[in-house]
Design an enzyme around this catalytic site. Structure first.
Site, PDB file in Angstrom:
ATOM      1  N   GLY A  13      47.372  37.436  41.043  1.00 42.13           N
ATOM      2  CA  GLY A  13      47.722  38.821  41.345  1.00 42.13           C
ATOM      3  C   GLY A  13      48.512  39.545  40.284  1.00 42.13           C
ATOM      4  N   ASN A 111      36.208  46.760  38.985  1.00 47.11           N
ATOM      5  CA  ASN A 111      36.556  45.365  38.707  1.00 47.11           C
ATOM      6  C   ASN A 111      37.099  45.279  37.292  1.00 47.11           C
ATOM      7  OD1 ASN A 111      36.644  42.501  39.080  1.00 47.11           O
ATOM      8  ND2 ASN A 111      34.777  42.322  37.851  1.00 47.11           N
ATOM      9  N   HIS A 113      37.420  42.587  34.070  1.00 47.21           N
ATOM     10  CA  HIS A 113      36.816  41.341  33.592  1.00 47.21           C
ATOM     11  C   HIS A 113      37.397  41.021  32.214  1.00 47.21           C
ATOM     12  CE1 HIS A 113      33.791  38.210  33.421  1.00 47.21           C
ATOM     13  NE2 HIS A 113      33.608  38.527  32.154  1.00 47.21           N
ATOM     14  N   THR A 145      28.510  47.158  40.834  1.00 48.57           N
ATOM     15  CA  THR A 145      27.190  47.298  41.444  1.00 48.57           C
ATOM     16  C   THR A 145      26.845  45.942  42.069  1.00 48.57           C
ATOM     17  OG1 THR A 145      26.110  46.634  39.392  1.00 48.57           O
ATOM     18  CG2 THR A 145      26.469  48.997  39.718  1.00 48.57           C
ATOM     19  N   LEU A 148      26.366  41.037  39.245  1.00 55.33           N
ATOM     20  CA  LEU A 148      27.674  40.527  38.827  1.00 55.33           C
ATOM     21  C   LEU A 148      28.070  41.030  37.435  1.00 55.33           C
ATOM     22  CD1 LEU A 148      30.009  38.494  39.415  1.00 55.33           C
ATOM     23  CD2 LEU A 148      28.676  36.810  38.143  1.00 55.33           C
ATOM     24  N   ASP A 149      29.246  41.626  37.356  1.00 58.74           N
ATOM     25  CA  ASP A 149      29.845  42.044  36.075  1.00 58.74           C
ATOM     26  C   ASP A 149      28.918  42.944  35.255  1.00 58.74           C
ATOM     27  OD1 ASP A 149      32.067  40.518  36.730  1.00 58.74           O
ATOM     28  OD2 ASP A 149      31.347  38.747  35.663  1.00 58.74           O
ATOM     29  N   GLU A 178      44.842  43.643  29.786  1.00 61.31           N
ATOM     30  CA  GLU A 178      44.318  43.942  31.131  1.00 61.31           C
ATOM     31  C   GLU A 178      45.329  44.756  31.935  1.00 61.31           C
ATOM     32  OE1 GLU A 178      42.589  40.778  33.522  1.00 61.31           O
ATOM     33  OE2 GLU A 178      42.326  39.545  31.737  1.00 61.31           O
TER      34      GLU A 178
HETATM   35  C1  GRF Z   1      41.971  38.347  35.367  1.00 60.72           C
HETATM   36  O1  GRF Z   1      41.784  37.701  34.135  1.00 60.72           O
HETATM   37  C2  GRF Z   1      40.829  39.285  35.646  1.00 60.72           C
HETATM   38  O2  GRF Z   1      40.310  39.877  34.498  1.00 60.72           O
HETATM   39  C3  GRF Z   1      39.801  38.374  36.263  1.00 60.72           C
HETATM   40  O3  GRF Z   1      40.542  37.489  37.050  1.00 60.72           O
HETATM   41  C4  GRF Z   1      41.865  37.373  36.536  1.00 60.72           C
HETATM   42  C5  GRF Z   1      42.799  37.724  37.642  1.00 60.72           C
HETATM   43  O4  GRF Z   1      44.145  37.520  37.275  1.00 60.72           O
HETATM   44  N1  GRF Z   1      38.821  39.125  37.018  1.00 60.72           N
HETATM   45  P1  GRF Z   1      45.305  38.053  38.200  1.00 60.72           P
HETATM   46  O5  GRF Z   1      45.075  37.438  39.575  1.00 60.72           O
HETATM   47  O6  GRF Z   1      45.211  39.544  38.245  1.00 60.72           O
HETATM   48  O7  GRF Z   1      46.551  37.578  37.577  1.00 60.72           O
END
Ligand code: GRF
Length: 203
Positions: A13, A111, A113, A145, A148-149, A178
């Site tokens: 999270g 999402n 990624h 969509t 996937l990804d 991220e």
């Molecule tokens: C992240 O690397 C995200 O890009 C991927 O899953 C991971 C989740 O990490 N989809 P967190 O639970 O937000 O720390």
């Protein structure tokens, strides 16, 4: 766009926490109505509770309640709709979503990624990128969509790969980006004024 978010998690999270922090700091004008996890032991639930955000656990392994993937996804949709969620943010939610879920929120699911899509979709993207030997990887936020990804890309950020990186050091460097990228992408989508031209997200 309706600025009420629903965030779906399965684990750590940290991206959820980045969204919570961005809202608290006034960098993101939104409200998280609910955080839903498919695992009761998801560490990320603590971030929601600490911020006073409602949490729900819908355990996908509860076959009495959710005999099929569609049943599970219908329950998710019902909880999100009951709270008037306008934008669903997947943040490490380790479940494939059925077409029924995706069509319940048209262009309303994001999402994040940890690679520069379309390179390295699926699990362990950072390991895939490292093993492939790319010199640049990064992070992508995209509309979800049924594939996937593979949905339209909202924002991407490159991250260099160093010769002495391990999958872990690379993943850590990507994660820092991220945490900046996801709140920015959510803001872009909520602010509206964008459209899709084929799979191109344009403002
Ligand atoms: C992240 O690397 C995200 O890009 C991927 O899953 C991971 C989740 O990490 N989809 P967190 O639970 O937000 O720390």
């Amino acid at each position: 766009m309706n600025r009420t978010l629903g965030v779906l998690i399965s684990g750590r999270g940290s991206n959820l926490r980045a969204i919570i922090d961005a809202i608290a700091a006034g960098r993101l004008d939104a409200r998280i109505a609910v955080v839903i996890s498919n695992r009761a032991d998801a560490a990320g639930l603590a971030h929601a509770r600490a911020a006073g955000v409602e949490t729900l656990v819908l355990d996908h392994r509860d076959k009495a309640r959710y005999p099929s993937r569609e049943d599970y996804d219908r329950a998710l949709v019902a909880e999100l709709k009951a709270r008037h969620v306008g934008l669903v943010c997947l943040a490490g939610f380790m479940r494939l979503l059925s077409p029924a879920f995706v069509s319940a929120f048209p262009n309303g699911i994001l999402n994040i990624h940890p690679s520069l899509l379309p390179s390295f979709p699926g699990l362990d993207a950072q390991v895939q990128a490292w093993a492939h030997g790319v010199k640049v990887s990064g992070a992508t936020v995209h509309l979800v969509t049924a594939d996937l990804d593979a949905g339209p890309i909202v924002l991407q950020r490159p991250v260099p790969v160093a010769d002495d990186d391990t999958p872990e050091t690379l993943a850590a460097r990507i994660l820092v980006e991220e945490h900046k990228l996801y709140p920015e992408a959510i803001r872009l989508v909520l602010d509206g004024g964008w459209h899709l031209d084929g799979r191109r997200f344009l403002r």
